[in-house]
Design a protein around this motif. Structure first.
Motif, mmCIF file in Angstrom:
data_model
loop_
_atom_site.group_PDB
_atom_site.id
_atom_site.type_symbol
_atom_site.label_atom_id
_atom_site.label_comp_id
_atom_site.label_asym_id
_atom_site.label_seq_id
_atom_site.Cartn_x
_atom_site.Cartn_y
_atom_site.Cartn_z
ATOM 1 N N GLY A 1 0.809 -1.207 0.000
ATOM 2 C CA GLY A 1 0.000 0.000 0.000
ATOM 3 C C GLY A 1 0.848 1.265 0.000
ATOM 4 O O GLY A 1 2.032 1.251 0.341
ATOM 5 N N ARG A 2 0.226 2.373 -0.377
ATOM 6 C CA ARG A 2 0.911 3.661 -0.384
ATOM 7 C C ARG A 2 1.128 4.168 1.047
ATOM 8 O O ARG A 2 0.362 3.841 1.948
ATOM 9 C CB ARG A 2 0.102 4.683 -1.182
ATOM 10 C CG ARG A 2 0.166 4.457 -2.681
ATOM 11 C CD ARG A 2 -0.634 5.498 -3.438
ATOM 12 N NE ARG A 2 -0.330 5.464 -4.855
ATOM 13 C CZ ARG A 2 -0.974 6.186 -5.766
ATOM 14 N NH1 ARG A 2 -1.937 6.996 -5.397
ATOM 15 N NH2 ARG A 2 -0.643 6.104 -7.043
ATOM 16 N N PRO A 3 2.129 5.022 1.258
ATOM 17 C CA PRO A 3 2.430 5.484 2.623
ATOM 18 C C PRO A 3 1.502 6.609 3.079
ATOM 19 O O PRO A 3 1.352 7.617 2.380
ATOM 20 C CB PRO A 3 3.874 5.989 2.509
ATOM 21 C CG PRO A 3 4.032 6.357 1.076
ATOM 22 C CD PRO A 3 3.162 5.424 0.288
ATOM 23 N N PRO A 4 0.904 6.477 4.265
ATOM 24 C CA PRO A 4 0.128 7.586 4.820
ATOM 25 C C PRO A 4 1.039 8.742 5.231
ATOM 26 O O PRO A 4 2.158 8.538 5.712
ATOM 27 C CB PRO A 4 -0.538 6.967 6.058
ATOM 28 C CG PRO A 4 -0.514 5.490 5.823
ATOM 29 C CD PRO A 4 0.747 5.245 5.052
ATOM 30 N N ARG A 5 0.557 9.964 5.050
ATOM 31 C CA ARG A 5 1.308 11.131 5.497
ATOM 32 C C ARG A 5 1.536 11.073 7.012
ATOM 33 O O ARG A 5 2.608 11.470 7.501
ATOM 34 C CB ARG A 5 0.542 12.411 5.143
ATOM 35 C CG ARG A 5 0.395 12.642 3.649
ATOM 36 C CD ARG A 5 -0.382 13.925 3.364
ATOM 37 N NE ARG A 5 -0.604 14.084 1.942
ATOM 38 C CZ ARG A 5 0.260 14.654 1.100
ATOM 39 N NH1 ARG A 5 1.413 15.104 1.575
ATOM 40 N NH2 ARG A 5 -0.017 14.766 -0.178
ATOM 41 N N ALA A 6 0.552 10.583 7.741
ATOM 42 C CA ALA A 6 0.671 10.531 9.196
ATOM 43 C C ALA A 6 1.812 9.627 9.629
ATOM 44 O O ALA A 6 2.434 9.861 10.677
ATOM 45 C CB ALA A 6 -0.642 10.057 9.817
ATOM 46 N N THR A 7 2.090 8.593 8.850
ATOM 47 C CA THR A 7 3.192 7.696 9.194
ATOM 48 C C THR A 7 4.527 8.426 9.098
ATOM 49 O O THR A 7 5.379 8.303 9.988
ATOM 50 C CB THR A 7 3.192 6.470 8.275
ATOM 51 O OG1 THR A 7 1.951 5.773 8.411
ATOM 52 C CG2 THR A 7 4.340 5.534 8.611
ATOM 53 N N VAL B 1 1.745 0.381 11.141
ATOM 54 C CA VAL B 1 0.546 -0.435 11.371
ATOM 55 C C VAL B 1 -0.526 0.402 12.063
ATOM 56 O O VAL B 1 -1.702 0.390 11.688
ATOM 57 C CB VAL B 1 0.879 -1.677 12.221
ATOM 58 C CG1 VAL B 1 -0.351 -2.573 12.331
ATOM 59 C CG2 VAL B 1 2.051 -2.456 11.626
ATOM 60 N N GLU B 2 -0.102 1.145 13.064
ATOM 61 C CA GLU B 2 -1.055 1.941 13.842
ATOM 62 C C GLU B 2 -1.720 3.011 12.986
ATOM 63 O O GLU B 2 -2.952 3.166 13.023
ATOM 64 C CB GLU B 2 -0.332 2.576 15.031
ATOM 65 C CG GLU B 2 -1.255 3.219 16.045
ATOM 66 C CD GLU B 2 -0.562 3.471 17.379
ATOM 67 O OE1 GLU B 2 -1.280 3.630 18.375
ATOM 68 O OE2 GLU B 2 0.685 3.513 17.421
ATOM 69 N N GLU B 3 -0.929 3.739 12.208
ATOM 70 C CA GLU B 3 -1.507 4.812 11.401
ATOM 71 C C GLU B 3 -2.381 4.252 10.280
ATOM 72 O O GLU B 3 -3.451 4.799 9.986
ATOM 73 C CB GLU B 3 -0.400 5.695 10.835
ATOM 74 C CG GLU B 3 0.422 6.419 11.888
ATOM 75 C CD GLU B 3 -0.394 7.298 12.804
ATOM 76 O OE1 GLU B 3 -1.484 7.757 12.397
ATOM 77 O OE2 GLU B 3 0.046 7.546 13.943
ATOM 78 N N GLY B 4 -1.955 3.168 9.654
ATOM 79 C CA GLY B 4 -2.775 2.564 8.612
ATOM 80 C C GLY B 4 -4.090 2.029 9.144
ATOM 81 O O GLY B 4 -5.155 2.215 8.525
ATOM 82 N N ALA B 5 -4.036 1.395 10.317
ATOM 83 C CA ALA B 5 -5.261 0.856 10.913
ATOM 84 C C ALA B 5 -6.227 1.973 11.282
ATOM 85 O O ALA B 5 -7.451 1.820 11.164
ATOM 86 C CB ALA B 5 -4.911 0.020 12.138
ATOM 87 N N ARG B 6 -5.696 3.102 11.726
ATOM 88 C CA ARG B 6 -6.565 4.231 12.071
ATOM 89 C C ARG B 6 -7.306 4.752 10.847
ATOM 90 O O ARG B 6 -8.508 5.065 10.909
ATOM 91 C CB ARG B 6 -5.726 5.357 12.677
ATOM 92 C CG ARG B 6 -5.347 5.142 14.131
ATOM 93 C CD ARG B 6 -4.449 6.256 14.630
ATOM 94 N NE ARG B 6 -4.116 6.080 16.034
ATOM 95 C CZ ARG B 6 -3.063 6.612 16.633
ATOM 96 N NH1 ARG B 6 -2.222 7.355 15.911
ATOM 97 N NH2 ARG B 6 -2.839 6.410 17.910
ATOM 98 N N ILE B 7 -6.613 4.844 9.716
ATOM 99 C CA ILE B 7 -7.259 5.346 8.505
ATOM 100 C C ILE B 7 -8.356 4.393 8.047
ATOM 101 O O ILE B 7 -9.461 4.810 7.685
ATOM 102 C CB ILE B 7 -6.217 5.558 7.390
ATOM 103 C CG1 ILE B 7 -5.255 6.682 7.763
ATOM 104 C CG2 ILE B 7 -6.911 5.873 6.065
ATOM 105 C CD1 ILE B 7 -4.115 6.873 6.786
ATOM 106 N N PHE C 1 -3.345 -3.663 2.256
ATOM 107 C CA PHE C 1 -4.448 -2.715 2.373
ATOM 108 C C PHE C 1 -4.375 -1.884 3.645
ATOM 109 O O PHE C 1 -5.081 -0.883 3.765
ATOM 110 C CB PHE C 1 -5.779 -3.462 2.281
ATOM 111 C CG PHE C 1 -5.962 -4.207 0.993
ATOM 112 C CD1 PHE C 1 -6.231 -3.530 -0.176
ATOM 113 C CD2 PHE C 1 -5.839 -5.589 0.944
ATOM 114 C CE1 PHE C 1 -6.389 -4.209 -1.382
ATOM 115 C CE2 PHE C 1 -5.992 -6.282 -0.245
ATOM 116 C CZ PHE C 1 -6.266 -5.592 -1.415
ATOM 117 N N LEU C 2 -3.553 -2.284 4.592
ATOM 118 C CA LEU C 2 -3.378 -1.504 5.818
ATOM 119 C C LEU C 2 -2.238 -0.494 5.700
ATOM 120 O O LEU C 2 -2.020 0.298 6.619
ATOM 121 C CB LEU C 2 -3.143 -2.438 7.011
ATOM 122 C CG LEU C 2 -4.341 -3.325 7.343
ATOM 123 C CD1 LEU C 2 -3.965 -4.374 8.391
ATOM 124 C CD2 LEU C 2 -5.506 -2.483 7.850
#
Length: 418
Positions: free
Chosen positions: A45-51, A304-310, A241-242
């Motif tokens: 998956g693509r990287p979240p900005r929050a990560t 993992v934490e930031e992806g799960a939150r989204i 997907f996470l």
């Protein structure tokens, strides 16, 4: 009446009406002018900005300033030591349908699967068979083979349809009083077939066996309700997907009813009852923490934490609805453009039993996949003849899919078709 082929304007309209459209802004955009479409989010998956922001903060602030004190400073929502269970509970609530205290984040999928399978087999003494699918993901098959060699067990192989998946009749045929564990993938990695997790779990239980489910291609893409279905064990990766990042740690679920007799084979200090007492023998922790082994990968856990939150914020039902719409678009364009060029759709046609990717098969798929990637359409090849078009509903757009399929049509049309 012939089906109407979706147009680019149709795809753009679907994007304008997309309730998840705003979530795309939560991810870093690739700095690649030649990228037409990224259709491999089912692999990474693509990287979240929050990560990115959180990693910078943890390196400079927690690690950089508080150093080793960060392991135990703060409350349960902050300190490093509690990350495996804290993030596990977040996954349980928002992604897996699991109540608190049944999920931890630890190790790779392969290691988590090994732990879960060995623990499940130990709970069924006197039974000497493991049931799995001949077309299951390689790591699953290899781990099963290794455990069978270690413990002198017999593997009962299911010969499923590689373009489909495992059926209830196929599982029922190999179950017996000798079956200790049934281990299958919820979503088939090649075809995207969704197995009947509730029904197959009931079949296994009726035979006195336990289940170990691989959720790698379902966690974060389709609804999973582990508690309601009474699944026994489950494992899964977090970098698909996470969106937790390459090599991010996996998760393992163990139904609470099994915790008292849970015995996993990799005994490490973090899974001990009193880790900092450094006792002479291993006394396992109570509850799900006993599935832990070594020191938690704190930096990797951030992803993992930031992806799960989204995923939790978006809602798994909305994610699933968009995933269906995107894969239906792939199938519609494949029917109109690619089947006349010698392709077949090597995934279920019914979206109710199809996950978030579609496999397009043709004999020259390996060479064609390389040409597509060079042309900016990022897909992946799966032997012997499959091109997986993976959609990641939080980041993939309908227009992206349409343009990618148009490139596939163009390149496939000027190459060998059989």
């Amino acid at each position: 009446m012939d089906a109407v082929t979706p147009t680019l304007a149709d795809a753009q309209l679907a994007d304008r009406d997309d309730p998840l459209a705003a979530f795309g802004e939560l991810f870093l955009a690739p700095e690649d002018d030649g990228l037409v479409a990224y259709l491999d989010g089912n692999s990474l998956g693509r990287p979240p900005r929050a990560t990115a922001d959180r990693l910078a903060q943890i390196v400079r602030g927690e690690w950089g300033s508080r150093l080793i004190r960060s392991w135990t400073e703060g409350g349960p929502g902050d300190r490093w030591w509690d990350a495996p269970t804290r993030v596990g509970d977040l996954l349980g609530a928002g992604v897996l349908g699991a109540a608190a205290g049944q999920v931890v984040v630890a190790d790779s999928t392969t290691v988590c699967l090994y732990k879960a399978l060995r623990a499940a087999v130990a709970m069924r003494p006197g039974r000497d068979e493991i049931v799995t699918d001949r077309h299951n993901f390689p790591t699953d098959r290899y781990v099963v083979e290794g455990i069978a060699d270690e413990l002198g067990l017999t593997i009962r192989w299911i010969e499923s349809d590689p373009d489909g998946g495992v059926s209830a009749d196929e599982v029922a045929e190999v179950l017996s009083e000798r079956t200790a564990v049934v281990t299958l993938s919820h979503v088939a990695y090649r075809s995207a077939h969704i197995a009947d997790l509730p029904g197959l779990t009931r079949l296994a239980h009726d035979a006195g066996a336990l289940t170990v489910w691989d959720l790698c291609h379902s966690a974060g893409a389709i609804p999973v309700d582990l508690d309601a279905t009474e699944a026994d064990f489950a494992v899964g990766c977090t970098y698909k997907f996470l969106c937790a990042g390459p090599g991010a740690p996996a998760f393992v679920y163990v139904r609470e009813v099994h915790h008292a007799e849970l015995a996993q084979p990799i005994r490490g200090w973090v899974g001990a009852d009193e880790p900092f007492e450094m006792g002479p023998t291993h006394v396992p922790a109570t509850g799900i923490r006993r599935m832990l082994s070594g020191t938690p990968p704190v930096l990797a856990m951030v992803g993992v934490e930031e992806g799960a939150r989204i995923v939790a914020d978006a809602g798994i039902d909305a994610i699933r609805a968009k995933g269906v719409a995107l894969t239906e678009l792939v199938c519609a364009l494949a029917d109109a453009w690619l089947l006349p060029l010698g392709f077949r759709v090597a995934s279920p046609r019914d979206p109710a039993v199809r996950g978030a990717h579609v496999t397009l098969a043709r004999a020259d798929a390996r060479a064609l996949a390389a040409r597509l990637i060079a042309a900016g359409v990022i897909i992946d090849f799966r032997a012997p003849d499959g091109i997986r078009v993976g959609v990641s509903p939080l980041t993939t757009t309908h227009e992206e899919v349409w343009r990618a399929m148009d490139v596939i049509r163009e390149l496939a049309g000027d190459g060998a078709s059989t």
